[in-house]
Design a protein around this motif. Structure first.
Motif, PDB file in Angstrom:
ATOM      1  N   SER A 275     -14.156 -22.609 -21.673  1.00 21.74           N
ATOM      2  CA  SER A 275     -12.786 -23.070 -21.461  1.00 21.74           C
ATOM      3  C   SER A 275     -12.594 -23.446 -20.005  1.00 21.74           C
ATOM      4  O   SER A 275     -13.365 -23.029 -19.124  1.00 21.74           O
ATOM      5  CB  SER A 275     -11.764 -21.981 -21.839  1.00 21.74           C
ATOM      6  OG  SER A 275     -11.802 -20.914 -20.898  1.00 21.74           O
ATOM      7  N   ARG A 276     -11.555 -24.209 -19.739  1.00 19.90           N
ATOM      8  CA  ARG A 276     -11.203 -24.583 -18.371  1.00 19.90           C
ATOM      9  C   ARG A 276     -10.866 -23.331 -17.550  1.00 19.90           C
ATOM     10  O   ARG A 276     -11.266 -23.179 -16.396  1.00 19.90           O
ATOM     11  CB  ARG A 276     -10.011 -25.539 -18.396  1.00 19.90           C
ATOM     12  CG  ARG A 276      -9.440 -25.866 -17.027  1.00 19.90           C
ATOM     13  CD  ARG A 276      -8.219 -26.765 -17.130  1.00 19.90           C
ATOM     14  NE  ARG A 276      -8.571 -28.094 -17.602  1.00 19.90           N
ATOM     15  CZ  ARG A 276      -8.152 -28.599 -18.757  1.00 19.90           C
ATOM     16  NH1 ARG A 276      -7.384 -27.863 -19.564  1.00 19.90           N
ATOM     17  NH2 ARG A 276      -8.486 -29.820 -19.120  1.00 19.90           N
ATOM     18  N   GLU A 277     -10.124 -22.416 -18.152  1.00 21.97           N
ATOM     19  CA  GLU A 277      -9.697 -21.216 -17.440  1.00 21.97           C
ATOM     20  C   GLU A 277     -10.890 -20.346 -17.039  1.00 21.97           C
ATOM     21  O   GLU A 277     -10.918 -19.770 -15.947  1.00 21.97           O
ATOM     22  CB  GLU A 277      -8.710 -20.416 -18.301  1.00 21.97           C
ATOM     23  CG  GLU A 277      -7.360 -21.079 -18.505  1.00 21.97           C
ATOM     24  CD  GLU A 277      -7.420 -22.295 -19.445  1.00 21.97           C
ATOM     25  OE1 GLU A 277      -6.529 -23.157 -19.359  1.00 21.97           O
ATOM     26  OE2 GLU A 277      -8.372 -22.362 -20.274  1.00 21.97           O
ATOM     27  N   ALA A 278     -11.881 -20.255 -17.926  1.00 23.15           N
ATOM     28  CA  ALA A 278     -13.079 -19.466 -17.609  1.00 23.15           C
ATOM     29  C   ALA A 278     -13.865 -20.113 -16.476  1.00 23.15           C
ATOM     30  O   ALA A 278     -14.407 -19.414 -15.602  1.00 23.15           O
ATOM     31  CB  ALA A 278     -13.943 -19.319 -18.852  1.00 23.15           C
ATOM     32  N   TYR A 279     -13.929 -21.434 -16.478  1.00 21.94           N
ATOM     33  CA  TYR A 279     -14.618 -22.159 -15.398  1.00 21.94           C
ATOM     34  C   TYR A 279     -13.932 -21.898 -14.065  1.00 21.94           C
ATOM     35  O   TYR A 279     -14.579 -21.569 -13.061  1.00 21.94           O
ATOM     36  CB  TYR A 279     -14.641 -23.643 -15.736  1.00 21.94           C
ATOM     37  CG  TYR A 279     -15.157 -24.549 -14.643  1.00 21.94           C
ATOM     38  CD1 TYR A 279     -16.447 -24.423 -14.157  1.00 21.94           C
ATOM     39  CD2 TYR A 279     -14.353 -25.559 -14.116  1.00 21.94           C
ATOM     40  CE1 TYR A 279     -16.924 -25.270 -13.155  1.00 21.94           C
ATOM     41  CE2 TYR A 279     -14.820 -26.414 -13.126  1.00 21.94           C
ATOM     42  CZ  TYR A 279     -16.109 -26.253 -12.654  1.00 21.94           C
ATOM     43  OH  TYR A 279     -16.567 -27.089 -11.672  1.00 21.94           O
TER      44      TYR A 279
END
Length: 470
Positions: A197-201
């Motif tokens: 996910s974008r948030e994990a990145y």
């Protein structure tokens, strides 16, 4: 003479090294040389690389109490899922290097300067290393560039300042690293398939600031990065230093007309500034005007080495003789009014945008495509469409770029090189020559990874340069 720190911490441990590429091999070698741990090697290729065949079940059956994992193993993989479920500690090579770094007789180790970001990491690390060397350090660029980090920091004759390029993959399993200074250049969607996910990145990129001792550097025009600094758990007394294109205030590095000035270190920062370098010191690195991203990289590098005490004179001296690494905005040839530029290292949209936007409107024939890594290109195409004269699309994953071109660059001629082409780069260069006409810049800035049709971004760039010269 140096010795490796805390080797006794590993004695009696069962350590599995997962992924036997360059990082894994270096980690295994360091553990073999410096510890008495019980070791095993694991890889998806198994016996082909002299390792056990990697499956979650087999790894767990071996019974590791620590896993050192290669950056090529995705965070969303079944391997990570299994290790997390059984609460087995997972370290990156970076974490292992921090725990095993060599120390002098008085117990002091070489400080680290840490750099991450979606784009510009390698250039920044190389600039910072050159600046530090000009200032008298035996600095070395390591991590995601140069030699393996673990090899450099466990050497008895290692550098006295370590400049570390860190990818989000490496940061994902890095826990206790405490750099002298750290910086994130920028953040844009990339490697979302690896992280999930974008948030994990974003969260993994933010780890670069954790435990920073002196300075957290960030671009003030990147609010996501500024938020990372605000939320970081740093060593007491570490300061936030903003990089701005405007006149710097206290605690910032910025522009005063055509020179870069620093008001970030020392008591004089409240009432005066230090000149670090002039924009013209970068002109020899640019095709045309100095692009903004190159200025950003130099400002970040200068800010990082200032935390280590490097003087402004050394910074300017290093930049005036600095050369970019291979496959980064390299002019391959100029002939018949056409300039051919190899920017194969532009493996994401952020990097491609920076290079193309530095060119004149309507001048660029863009060679793009490869492995999209889950990214979309609508915003990129919208931002650069006025620069485009034509586009040549290569790679196995063409639809995301073609879709963006159809909606955001109508009227720009597009040539598609079939994915099955046996001589993809030769065909791409020939097509670009047709689109270029009598006055253009043909730029290989793929915005994608290379591993679908090439061995690496370097191989892709070399094939481009060879096709152009032929």
């Amino acid at each position: 003479m140096r010795h490796v720190l805390s080797r006794e911490d590993f004695d009696g441990a069962r350590i599995a090294v997962v992924g036997m590429g360059l990082s894994g091999r270096a980690s295994f070698a360091a553990l073999t040389e410096h510890t008495n741990a019980t070791l095993s090697q694991w890889d998806s290729k198994g016996d082909d690389v002299g390792a056990r065949l990697l499956t979650p079940e087999a790894l767990l059956d071996w019974g590791p109490n620590l896993v050192v994992i290669a950056p090529g193993i995705p965070a969303v993989s079944d391997v990570y899922e299994a290790l997390n479920a059984y609460k087995i500690p997972v370290w990156s090579e970076v974490e292992l290097a921090w725990r095993m770094r060599s120390v002098d007789a008085d117990g002091t180790a070489a400080p680290w300067l840490a750099v991450t970001g979606t784009n510009g990491k390698t250039t920044t690390v190389q600039m910072a290393t050159a600046m530090a060397q000009a200032g008298g350090f035996t600095a070395q660029a390591v991590g995601n560039v140069g030699d393996p980090l673990i090899t450099a920091v466990t050497s008895e004759e290692g550098p006295n300042l370590v400049v570390v390029e860190l990818s989000s993959f490496q940061l994902h399993s890095t826990h206790t690293m405490s750099p002298l200074a750290a910086g994130c250049l920028n953040i844009a969607d990339d490697h979302l398939d690896w992280h999930g996910s974008r948030e994990a990145y974003w969260a993994d990129k933010a780890r670069v600031y954790n435990n920073t001792q002196v300075a957290c550097l960030y671009p003030v025009d990147e609010p996501k990065v500024a938020a990372m600094v605000e939320e970081a758990d740093v060593v007491e007394g570490a300061r936030a230093i903003g990089l701005t294109k405007g006149v710097p205030g206290p605690g910032q590095i910025g522009l005063v007309e055509d020179l870069v000035a620093e008001r970030a270190y020392g008591p004089e920062r409240f009432h005066s500034a230090n000149e670090l370098f002039q924009v013209k010191d970068l002109e020899h690195l640019a095709h045309g005007d100095v692009p903004v991203h190159l200025l950003n990289d130099a400002m970040m590098a200068a800010g990082l080495v200032r935390a280590a005490g490097v003087t402004p004179e050394a910074i300017q001296r290093a930049l005036s003789s600095f050369s970019l690494g291979g496959h980064r905005i390299e002019t391959v040839a100029v002939q018949g009014g056409v300039t051919w530029i190899n920017d194969s290292k532009a493996t994401n949209a952020h990097a491609a945008r920076a290079s193309i936007r530095a060119q004149e409107d309507g001048s660029v024939v863009w060679i793009a495509g490869g492995v999209a890594k889950g990214a979309r290109f609508d915003e990129l195409v919208s931002d650069i469409s006025h620069k485009l004269k034509g586009v040549v699309v290569i790679g196995e994953d063409q639809e995301p770029i073609l879709e963006a071109l159809r909606s955001g660059a109508q009227g720009v001629p597009v040539t598609v090189i079939p994915p099955g082409s046996a001589k993809v780069m030769t065909d791409a260069v020939a097509a670009a020559r047709q689109l270029a006409g009598q006055n253009a810049v043909v730029m290989l800035a793929p915005a994608c990874a290379s591993w679908d049709q090439f061995a690496s971004y370097a191989d892709r760039g070399q094939q481009f340069a060879q096709a152009v010269l032929e």
